[in-house]
Scaffold this motif. Sequence first.
Motif, PDB file in Angstrom:
ATOM      1  N   GLY A  98       0.741  -1.124  -0.195  1.00  0.00           N
ATOM      2  CA  GLY A  98      -0.121  -0.052  -0.145  1.00  0.00           C
ATOM      3  C   GLY A  98       0.814   1.248   0.038  1.00  0.00           C
ATOM      4  N   LYS A  99       0.324   2.161  -0.649  1.00  0.00           N
ATOM      5  CA  LYS A  99       1.185   3.566  -0.792  1.00  0.00           C
ATOM      6  C   LYS A  99       0.460   4.644   0.108  1.00  0.00           C
ATOM      7  CE  LYS A  99       2.267   2.798  -5.736  1.00  0.00           C
ATOM      8  NZ  LYS A  99       3.624   2.582  -5.110  1.00  0.00           N
ATOM      9  N   VAL A 100       1.452   5.250   0.720  1.00  0.00           N
ATOM     10  CA  VAL A 100       1.121   6.323   1.526  1.00  0.00           C
ATOM     11  C   VAL A 100       1.830   7.687   1.291  1.00  0.00           C
ATOM     12  CG1 VAL A 100       1.491   7.288   4.225  1.00  0.00           C
ATOM     13  CG2 VAL A 100       1.126   4.966   3.653  1.00  0.00           C
ATOM     14  N   ASP A 101       0.894   8.853   1.163  1.00  0.00           N
ATOM     15  CA  ASP A 101       1.317   9.890   0.635  1.00  0.00           C
ATOM     16  C   ASP A 101       0.578  11.090   1.544  1.00  0.00           C
ATOM     17  OD1 ASP A 101       1.876  12.315  -0.566  1.00  0.00           O
ATOM     18  OD2 ASP A 101       1.697  11.716  -2.558  1.00  0.00           O
ATOM     19  N   VAL A 102       1.372  11.607   2.329  1.00  0.00           N
ATOM     20  CA  VAL A 102       0.890  12.630   3.414  1.00  0.00           C
ATOM     21  C   VAL A 102       1.376  13.782   3.450  1.00  0.00           C
ATOM     22  CG1 VAL A 102       0.371  12.872   5.921  1.00  0.00           C
ATOM     23  CG2 VAL A 102       0.420  10.577   5.097  1.00  0.00           C
ATOM     24  N   ARG A 103       0.596  15.219   3.503  1.00  0.00           N
ATOM     25  CA  ARG A 103       1.051  16.349   3.425  1.00  0.00           C
ATOM     26  C   ARG A 103       0.778  17.005   4.683  1.00  0.00           C
ATOM     27  NH1 ARG A 103       1.831  18.358  -2.129  1.00  0.00           N
ATOM     28  NH2 ARG A 103       1.286  16.695  -3.496  1.00  0.00           N
ATOM     29  N   ALA A 104       1.582  17.922   5.174  1.00  0.00           N
ATOM     30  CA  ALA A 104       1.296  18.562   6.390  1.00  0.00           C
ATOM     31  C   ALA A 104       1.383  20.098   5.952  1.00  0.00           C
ATOM     32  CB  ALA A 104       2.513  18.625   7.253  1.00  0.00           C
ATOM     33  N   PRO A 105       0.345  20.884   5.898  1.00  0.00           N
ATOM     34  CA  PRO A 105       0.234  22.377   5.689  1.00  0.00           C
ATOM     35  C   PRO A 105       1.012  23.204   6.480  1.00  0.00           C
ATOM     36  CG  PRO A 105      -1.807  21.764   6.984  1.00  0.00           C
ATOM     37  CD  PRO A 105      -0.947  20.543   6.909  1.00  0.00           C
ATOM     38  N   LEU A 106       1.323  24.230   5.757  1.00  0.00           N
ATOM     39  CA  LEU A 106       2.252  25.078   6.708  1.00  0.00           C
ATOM     40  C   LEU A 106       1.478  25.903   7.669  1.00  0.00           C
ATOM     41  CD1 LEU A 106       4.344  27.655   4.142  1.00  0.00           C
ATOM     42  CD2 LEU A 106       5.294  25.842   5.784  1.00  0.00           C
ATOM     43  N   SER A 107       2.198  26.265   8.802  1.00  0.00           N
ATOM     44  CA  SER A 107       1.439  26.712  10.074  1.00  0.00           C
ATOM     45  C   SER A 107       0.830  28.252   9.644  1.00  0.00           C
ATOM     46  CB  SER A 107       2.052  27.060  11.302  1.00  0.00           C
ATOM     47  OG  SER A 107       3.298  27.729  10.885  1.00  0.00           O
ATOM     48  N   ALA A 108      -0.119  28.852  10.347  1.00  0.00           N
ATOM     49  CA  ALA A 108      -0.386  30.182   9.942  1.00  0.00           C
ATOM     50  C   ALA A 108       0.611  30.963  10.341  1.00  0.00           C
ATOM     51  CB  ALA A 108      -1.608  30.442  11.123  1.00  0.00           C
ATOM     52  N   GLU A 109       1.493  30.807  11.218  1.00  0.00           N
ATOM     53  CA  GLU A 109       2.799  31.647  11.622  1.00  0.00           C
ATOM     54  C   GLU A 109       3.515  31.900  10.268  1.00  0.00           C
ATOM     55  OE1 GLU A 109       6.559  31.585  14.202  1.00  0.00           O
ATOM     56  OE2 GLU A 109       5.565  30.054  14.275  1.00  0.00           O
ATOM     57  N   LEU A 110       3.860  30.666   9.609  1.00  0.00           N
ATOM     58  CA  LEU A 110       4.648  30.690   8.450  1.00  0.00           C
ATOM     59  C   LEU A 110       4.050  31.397   7.325  1.00  0.00           C
ATOM     60  CD1 LEU A 110       6.863  27.357   8.652  1.00  0.00           C
ATOM     61  CD2 LEU A 110       7.486  29.545   9.723  1.00  0.00           C
ATOM     62  N   GLU A 111       3.104  31.138   7.138  1.00  0.00           N
ATOM     63  CA  GLU A 111       1.918  31.687   6.044  1.00  0.00           C
ATOM     64  C   GLU A 111       1.898  33.178   6.247  1.00  0.00           C
ATOM     65  OE1 GLU A 111       0.993  30.449   3.306  1.00  0.00           O
ATOM     66  OE2 GLU A 111       0.458  28.412   3.472  1.00  0.00           O
ATOM     67  N   SER A 112       2.004  33.523   7.385  1.00  0.00           N
ATOM     68  CA  SER A 112       1.729  35.131   7.320  1.00  0.00           C
ATOM     69  C   SER A 112       3.084  35.710   7.468  1.00  0.00           C
ATOM     70  CB  SER A 112       1.618  35.261   9.197  1.00  0.00           C
ATOM     71  OG  SER A 112       2.551  35.049   9.845  1.00  0.00           O
ATOM     72  N   VAL A 113       4.319  35.005   7.444  1.00  0.00           N
ATOM     73  CA  VAL A 113       5.521  35.511   7.060  1.00  0.00           C
ATOM     74  C   VAL A 113       5.554  35.617   5.546  1.00  0.00           C
ATOM     75  CG1 VAL A 113       8.051  35.003   6.876  1.00  0.00           C
ATOM     76  CG2 VAL A 113       6.858  34.778   9.219  1.00  0.00           C
ATOM     77  N   LEU A 114       5.206  34.641   4.956  1.00  0.00           N
ATOM     78  CA  LEU A 114       5.233  34.630   3.375  1.00  0.00           C
ATOM     79  C   LEU A 114       4.147  35.790   3.076  1.00  0.00           C
ATOM     80  CD1 LEU A 114       4.882  31.132   2.390  1.00  0.00           C
ATOM     81  CD2 LEU A 114       7.073  32.437   2.597  1.00  0.00           C
ATOM     82  N   SER A 115       2.954  36.250   3.530  1.00  0.00           N
ATOM     83  CA  SER A 115       2.358  37.242   3.144  1.00  0.00           C
ATOM     84  C   SER A 115       3.038  38.548   3.349  1.00  0.00           C
ATOM     85  CB  SER A 115       0.983  37.120   4.050  1.00  0.00           C
ATOM     86  OG  SER A 115       0.301  36.066   3.912  1.00  0.00           O
ATOM     87  N   ALA A 116       3.810  38.794   4.547  1.00  0.00           N
ATOM     88  CA  ALA A 116       4.645  39.827   4.838  1.00  0.00           C
ATOM     89  C   ALA A 116       5.522  40.276   3.767  1.00  0.00           C
ATOM     90  CB  ALA A 116       5.050  39.847   6.083  1.00  0.00           C
ATOM     91  N   LEU A 117       6.222  38.872   3.296  1.00  0.00           N
ATOM     92  CA  LEU A 117       7.244  39.254   2.272  1.00  0.00           C
ATOM     93  C   LEU A 117       6.764  39.538   1.118  1.00  0.00           C
ATOM     94  CD1 LEU A 117       9.665  36.214   3.059  1.00  0.00           C
ATOM     95  CD2 LEU A 117      10.337  38.570   3.713  1.00  0.00           C
ATOM     96  N   ARG A 118       5.413  39.186   0.750  1.00  0.00           N
ATOM     97  CA  ARG A 118       4.964  39.559  -0.552  1.00  0.00           C
ATOM     98  C   ARG A 118       4.466  41.046  -0.687  1.00  0.00           C
ATOM     99  NH1 ARG A 118       1.821  34.502   0.477  1.00  0.00           N
ATOM    100  NH2 ARG A 118       3.018  32.728  -0.749  1.00  0.00           N
TER     101      ARG A 118
END
Length: 331
Positions: free
Chosen positions: A309-329
Amino acid sequence: MRSSPPSGPTRGSAPTDSWNPNGGVQFLTVPEELAGQRIDNFLQARLKGVPRSRVYRILRKGEVRVNKGRVKAEYKLRAGDRVRVPPIRVAEQAPAPMAGESLRKLLEASILYDENGLLVIDKPAGLAVHGGSGVRLGLIEVLRQMYPQSRFMELVHRLDRDTSGAIMVARKRAVLRHIQDELRAGRVGKSYLALAVGKWPRGRKLVEAPLRKNTLKSGERMVSVDPSGKASETRFRVMERFRGATLVAAEPVTGRTHQIRVHAQFVGCPLAGDVKYTGDVVNREFRGVGLKRLFLHSQRVRCTLPDGGKVDVRAPLSAELESVLSALRER
Protein backbone atom coordinates in the motif's frame (compact mmCIF):
# COMPACT_ATOMS: atom_id res chain seq x y z
CA MET A 1 -8.57 6.63 9.88
CA ARG A 2 -7.31 7.92 13.19
CA SER A 3 -7.47 5.98 16.42
CA SER A 4 -8.00 8.03 19.56
CA PRO A 5 -5.10 7.71 21.99
CA PRO A 6 -6.38 6.55 25.38
CA SER A 7 -5.15 7.89 28.66
CA GLY A 8 -3.13 5.80 31.07
CA PRO A 9 0.39 4.99 32.24
CA THR A 10 3.25 4.57 29.81
CA ARG A 11 3.89 1.09 28.55
CA GLY A 12 6.42 -0.02 25.95
CA SER A 13 8.44 -2.90 24.65
CA ALA A 14 10.85 -4.47 27.12
CA PRO A 15 13.40 -7.27 26.94
CA THR A 16 12.57 -10.58 28.55
CA ASP A 17 15.16 -9.72 31.23
CA SER A 18 15.22 -6.34 32.96
CA TRP A 19 18.38 -4.34 33.52
CA ASN A 20 19.12 -3.56 37.16
CA PRO A 21 21.15 -0.34 37.59
CA ASN A 22 22.48 -1.62 40.93
CA GLY A 23 23.66 -4.98 39.65
CA GLY A 24 26.94 -6.21 38.18
CA VAL A 25 27.36 -7.63 34.68
CA GLN A 26 23.92 -8.51 33.37
CA PHE A 27 22.48 -10.27 30.33
CA LEU A 28 19.34 -9.26 28.43
CA THR A 29 17.54 -11.44 25.90
CA VAL A 30 16.09 -9.63 22.88
CA PRO A 31 12.38 -10.42 22.33
CA GLU A 32 10.83 -10.90 18.90
CA GLU A 33 9.19 -7.46 18.82
CA LEU A 34 12.56 -5.72 19.17
CA ALA A 35 14.30 -7.64 16.38
CA GLY A 36 15.87 -5.16 13.97
CA GLN A 37 16.48 -2.40 16.52
CA ARG A 38 19.96 -0.91 16.64
CA ILE A 39 21.99 -1.88 19.68
CA ASP A 40 22.68 1.77 20.63
CA ASN A 41 18.97 2.58 20.69
CA PHE A 42 18.21 -0.64 22.57
CA LEU A 43 20.72 0.29 25.27
CA GLN A 44 19.68 3.94 25.46
CA ALA A 45 16.06 2.92 26.10
CA ARG A 46 17.11 0.77 29.05
CA LEU A 47 20.05 2.58 30.61
CA LYS A 48 17.97 5.42 32.01
CA GLY A 49 20.14 8.23 33.30
CA VAL A 50 23.21 7.14 31.31
CA PRO A 51 24.42 9.81 28.85
CA ARG A 52 24.32 8.80 25.19
CA SER A 53 28.07 9.48 24.96
CA ARG A 54 28.65 6.85 27.68
CA VAL A 55 26.57 4.30 25.75
CA TYR A 56 28.72 4.81 22.66
CA ARG A 57 31.89 4.59 24.74
CA ILE A 58 31.04 1.18 26.25
CA LEU A 59 30.19 -0.05 22.75
CA ARG A 60 33.50 1.20 21.32
CA LYS A 61 35.49 -0.36 24.17
CA GLY A 62 33.76 -3.72 23.72
CA GLU A 63 32.19 -3.70 27.19
CA VAL A 64 28.86 -4.52 25.56
CA ARG A 65 28.78 -7.92 23.87
CA VAL A 66 26.11 -9.60 21.77
CA ASN A 67 26.30 -13.39 21.79
CA LYS A 68 29.81 -13.00 23.29
CA GLY A 69 31.04 -10.88 20.39
CA ARG A 70 31.83 -7.18 20.01
CA VAL A 71 29.39 -5.12 17.93
CA LYS A 72 29.26 -1.61 16.54
CA ALA A 73 26.57 0.94 17.43
CA GLU A 74 24.69 0.29 14.18
CA TYR A 75 24.41 -3.47 14.78
CA LYS A 76 20.80 -4.60 14.38
CA LEU A 77 19.57 -7.03 16.99
CA ARG A 78 17.89 -10.34 16.25
CA ALA A 79 15.29 -12.11 18.32
CA GLY A 80 17.02 -14.25 20.93
CA ASP A 81 20.28 -12.28 20.92
CA ARG A 82 21.94 -12.29 24.34
CA VAL A 83 23.21 -8.81 25.24
CA ARG A 84 25.91 -8.43 27.88
CA VAL A 85 25.57 -5.13 29.77
CA PRO A 86 28.51 -4.09 31.99
CA PRO A 87 28.00 -2.57 35.44
CA ILE A 88 27.32 1.13 34.97
CA ARG A 89 26.97 3.73 37.65
CA VAL A 90 23.84 5.73 36.98
CA ALA A 91 23.33 9.22 38.30
CA GLU A 92 20.19 9.75 40.32
CA GLN A 93 17.52 11.06 38.00
CA ALA A 94 13.95 12.06 38.57
CA PRO A 95 11.35 10.09 36.63
CA ALA A 96 10.56 11.43 33.17
CA PRO A 97 7.76 14.00 33.40
CA MET A 98 4.31 13.29 32.11
CA ALA A 99 3.23 15.39 29.14
CA GLY A 100 0.78 18.16 29.96
CA GLU A 101 -2.77 18.08 28.71
CA SER A 102 -2.15 20.95 26.29
CA LEU A 103 0.75 19.14 24.59
CA ARG A 104 -1.23 15.92 24.36
CA LYS A 105 -4.15 17.75 22.76
CA LEU A 106 -1.83 19.56 20.36
CA LEU A 107 -0.29 16.30 19.16
CA GLU A 108 -3.65 14.55 18.95
CA ALA A 109 -4.87 17.39 16.72
CA SER A 110 -1.65 17.06 14.68
CA ILE A 111 -2.19 13.43 13.64
CA LEU A 112 -2.17 13.31 9.83
CA TYR A 113 -2.32 9.53 9.34
CA ASP A 114 -2.82 6.57 11.66
CA GLU A 115 -3.34 3.29 9.83
CA ASN A 116 -1.60 -0.01 9.10
CA GLY A 117 0.98 0.36 11.85
CA LEU A 118 2.16 3.79 10.71
CA LEU A 119 1.56 7.12 12.43
CA VAL A 120 2.34 10.44 10.72
CA ILE A 121 2.42 13.51 12.95
CA ASP A 122 2.66 17.19 12.05
CA LYS A 123 5.40 17.89 14.59
CA PRO A 124 5.37 21.40 16.04
CA ALA A 125 8.59 23.42 15.90
CA GLY A 126 10.48 23.47 19.20
CA LEU A 127 9.62 19.89 20.19
CA ALA A 128 12.56 17.47 20.09
CA VAL A 129 11.81 14.08 18.58
CA HIS A 130 13.25 12.27 21.61
CA GLY A 131 14.60 13.02 25.06
CA GLY A 132 18.29 13.35 25.81
CA SER A 133 20.99 16.06 25.87
CA GLY A 134 19.07 18.15 28.37
CA VAL A 135 15.66 17.33 26.89
CA ARG A 136 13.60 15.27 29.32
CA LEU A 137 10.56 14.76 27.12
CA GLY A 138 10.44 14.44 23.34
CA LEU A 139 7.84 13.53 20.73
CA ILE A 140 8.35 9.77 21.01
CA GLU A 141 8.07 9.79 24.81
CA VAL A 142 4.83 11.78 24.63
CA LEU A 143 3.38 9.43 22.01
CA ARG A 144 4.17 6.42 24.20
CA GLN A 145 2.27 8.11 27.01
CA MET A 146 -0.64 8.83 24.67
CA TYR A 147 -0.77 5.23 23.38
CA PRO A 148 -0.07 3.09 26.47
CA GLN A 149 -1.67 0.07 24.80
CA SER A 150 0.91 0.07 22.00
CA ARG A 151 3.69 -2.43 22.66
CA PHE A 152 5.80 -0.82 19.98
CA MET A 153 6.35 2.84 19.10
CA GLU A 154 9.54 4.00 17.36
CA LEU A 155 10.66 6.88 15.15
CA VAL A 156 11.11 5.93 11.50
CA HIS A 157 13.30 8.98 10.87
CA ARG A 158 14.08 12.24 12.64
CA LEU A 159 13.49 15.96 12.31
CA ASP A 160 15.58 18.67 13.92
CA ARG A 161 13.99 20.15 17.01
CA ASP A 162 13.31 23.49 15.29
CA THR A 163 11.91 21.89 12.12
CA SER A 164 8.15 21.45 11.87
CA GLY A 165 6.03 19.12 9.81
CA ALA A 166 5.39 15.52 8.82
CA ILE A 167 7.34 12.82 10.65
CA MET A 168 6.72 9.08 10.50
CA VAL A 169 6.43 6.88 13.60
CA ALA A 170 6.09 3.10 13.36
CA ARG A 171 3.63 1.27 15.59
CA LYS A 172 4.76 -2.13 14.31
CA ARG A 173 8.29 -3.55 14.10
CA ALA A 174 7.64 -4.90 10.57
CA VAL A 175 6.59 -1.43 9.39
CA LEU A 176 9.73 0.15 10.88
CA ARG A 177 12.03 -2.39 9.25
CA HIS A 178 10.31 -2.10 5.87
CA ILE A 179 10.26 1.71 5.66
CA GLN A 180 13.85 2.03 6.90
CA ASP A 181 14.91 -0.46 4.22
CA GLU A 182 13.05 1.69 1.71
CA LEU A 183 14.83 4.78 3.06
CA ARG A 184 18.22 3.17 2.53
CA ALA A 185 17.20 2.21 -1.00
CA GLY A 186 16.11 5.78 -1.76
CA ARG A 187 12.47 4.87 -2.26
CA VAL A 188 10.97 7.11 0.43
CA GLY A 189 10.06 10.66 -0.55
CA LYS A 190 10.58 13.54 1.89
CA SER A 191 9.84 17.08 0.73
CA TYR A 192 10.48 20.30 2.67
CA LEU A 193 9.65 23.97 2.27
CA ALA A 194 12.38 26.37 3.33
CA LEU A 195 12.87 30.12 3.24
CA ALA A 196 16.38 30.87 2.01
CA VAL A 197 18.02 34.22 2.66
CA GLY A 198 18.84 36.21 -0.46
CA LYS A 199 18.49 35.32 -4.12
CA TRP A 200 18.76 31.61 -4.78
CA PRO A 201 21.17 31.08 -7.73
CA ARG A 202 19.27 30.54 -10.96
CA GLY A 203 19.69 27.04 -12.29
CA ARG A 204 21.02 25.67 -8.99
CA LYS A 205 18.81 22.60 -8.62
CA LEU A 206 21.25 20.18 -7.06
CA VAL A 207 23.75 20.49 -4.22
CA GLU A 208 26.29 17.71 -3.78
CA ALA A 209 28.63 18.55 -0.92
CA PRO A 210 30.09 16.14 1.65
CA LEU A 211 29.09 16.87 5.23
CA ARG A 212 31.03 16.31 8.41
CA LYS A 213 29.45 16.37 11.87
CA ASN A 214 31.36 17.98 14.72
CA THR A 215 30.58 18.22 18.41
CA LEU A 216 31.70 21.38 20.18
CA LYS A 217 33.05 21.41 23.75
CA SER A 218 29.62 22.63 24.85
CA GLY A 219 28.10 19.45 23.41
CA GLU A 220 26.39 21.33 20.59
CA ARG A 221 26.38 19.57 17.22
CA MET A 222 27.50 21.53 14.17
CA VAL A 223 27.82 20.32 10.59
CA SER A 224 30.11 21.67 7.90
CA VAL A 225 30.96 20.97 4.28
CA ASP A 226 34.21 19.02 4.38
CA PRO A 227 35.94 16.85 1.75
CA SER A 228 36.45 14.19 4.44
CA GLY A 229 32.74 14.13 5.28
CA LYS A 230 29.99 11.82 4.10
CA ALA A 231 28.62 12.18 0.57
CA SER A 232 25.43 14.24 0.71
CA GLU A 233 22.93 15.34 -1.92
CA THR A 234 19.91 17.65 -1.87
CA ARG A 235 17.61 18.69 -4.70
CA PHE A 236 16.24 22.24 -4.62
CA ARG A 237 13.49 23.96 -6.59
CA VAL A 238 12.55 27.64 -6.46
CA MET A 239 8.88 28.11 -5.50
CA GLU A 240 8.65 31.88 -5.07
CA ARG A 241 11.04 34.82 -5.01
CA PHE A 242 10.79 37.81 -2.66
CA ARG A 243 12.92 40.85 -2.04
CA GLY A 244 15.78 39.47 0.01
CA ALA A 245 14.52 35.88 0.24
CA THR A 246 13.55 32.82 -1.79
CA LEU A 247 11.03 30.12 -0.94
CA VAL A 248 12.48 26.77 -2.04
CA ALA A 249 11.33 23.17 -2.03
CA ALA A 250 14.04 20.78 -0.88
CA GLU A 251 14.27 17.01 -1.24
CA PRO A 252 17.19 15.36 0.55
CA VAL A 253 18.52 12.37 -1.40
CA THR A 254 20.72 11.41 1.54
CA GLY A 255 19.71 11.88 5.16
CA ARG A 256 22.55 13.64 6.96
CA THR A 257 22.19 15.75 10.09
CA HIS A 258 21.27 19.38 9.26
CA GLN A 259 21.69 18.54 5.58
CA ILE A 260 19.24 21.02 4.03
CA ARG A 261 20.37 23.80 6.35
CA VAL A 262 24.08 23.36 5.60
CA HIS A 263 23.62 22.83 1.86
CA ALA A 264 21.58 26.06 1.68
CA GLN A 265 24.33 27.86 3.58
CA PHE A 266 26.90 26.34 1.20
CA VAL A 267 25.34 28.05 -1.84
CA GLY A 268 25.23 31.37 0.01
CA CYS A 269 21.56 31.30 0.98
CA PRO A 270 21.26 30.10 4.61
CA LEU A 271 17.78 29.52 5.98
CA ALA A 272 15.89 32.35 7.64
CA GLY A 273 15.59 31.97 11.40
CA ASP A 274 18.41 29.40 11.67
CA VAL A 275 20.30 30.24 14.88
CA LYS A 276 23.12 27.78 14.04
CA TYR A 277 23.98 28.64 10.47
CA THR A 278 22.56 32.13 9.82
CA GLY A 279 23.87 35.35 11.28
CA ASP A 280 22.07 37.19 14.08
CA VAL A 281 21.77 40.40 12.06
CA VAL A 282 19.99 38.59 9.23
CA ASN A 283 17.69 36.75 11.63
CA ARG A 284 16.75 40.02 13.33
CA GLU A 285 15.67 41.37 9.95
CA PHE A 286 13.33 38.43 9.43
CA ARG A 287 11.91 38.81 12.91
CA GLY A 288 10.67 42.12 11.55
CA VAL A 289 8.25 40.22 9.29
CA GLY A 290 7.13 37.95 12.13
CA LEU A 291 9.55 35.02 11.81
CA LYS A 292 10.43 33.75 15.29
CA ARG A 293 11.75 30.30 14.37
CA LEU A 294 13.63 28.35 11.72
CA PHE A 295 11.69 28.42 8.44
CA LEU A 296 12.04 24.74 7.55
CA HIS A 297 8.95 22.58 7.24
CA SER A 298 8.56 18.91 6.36
CA GLN A 299 5.74 19.34 3.88
CA ARG A 300 5.25 15.82 2.53
CA VAL A 301 6.25 12.19 3.14
CA ARG A 302 5.70 9.32 0.71
CA CYS A 303 6.37 5.63 1.21
CA THR A 304 5.04 2.13 0.65
CA LEU A 305 3.91 -0.24 3.39
CA PRO A 306 4.91 -3.90 3.77
CA ASP A 307 1.70 -4.99 2.02
CA GLY A 308 2.45 -2.73 -0.97
CA GLY A 309 0.00 0.00 0.00
CA LYS A 310 1.09 3.55 -0.75
CA VAL A 311 1.14 6.40 1.77
CA ASP A 312 1.32 10.04 0.67
CA VAL A 313 0.77 12.55 3.47
CA ARG A 314 1.06 16.35 3.44
CA ALA A 315 1.45 18.75 6.35
CA PRO A 316 0.22 22.28 5.66
CA LEU A 317 2.30 25.31 6.60
CA SER A 318 1.36 26.79 9.96
CA ALA A 319 -0.48 30.11 10.11
CA GLU A 320 2.73 31.63 11.52
CA LEU A 321 4.81 30.71 8.48
CA GLU A 322 2.03 31.64 6.05
CA SER A 323 1.85 35.09 7.63
CA VAL A 324 5.62 35.51 7.12
CA LEU A 325 5.21 34.76 3.42
CA SER A 326 2.31 37.23 3.20
CA ALA A 327 4.46 39.93 4.83
CA LEU A 328 7.28 39.26 2.35
CA ARG A 329 4.90 39.57 -0.59
CA GLU A 330 3.73 42.96 0.64
CA ARG A 331 7.10 44.58 1.29
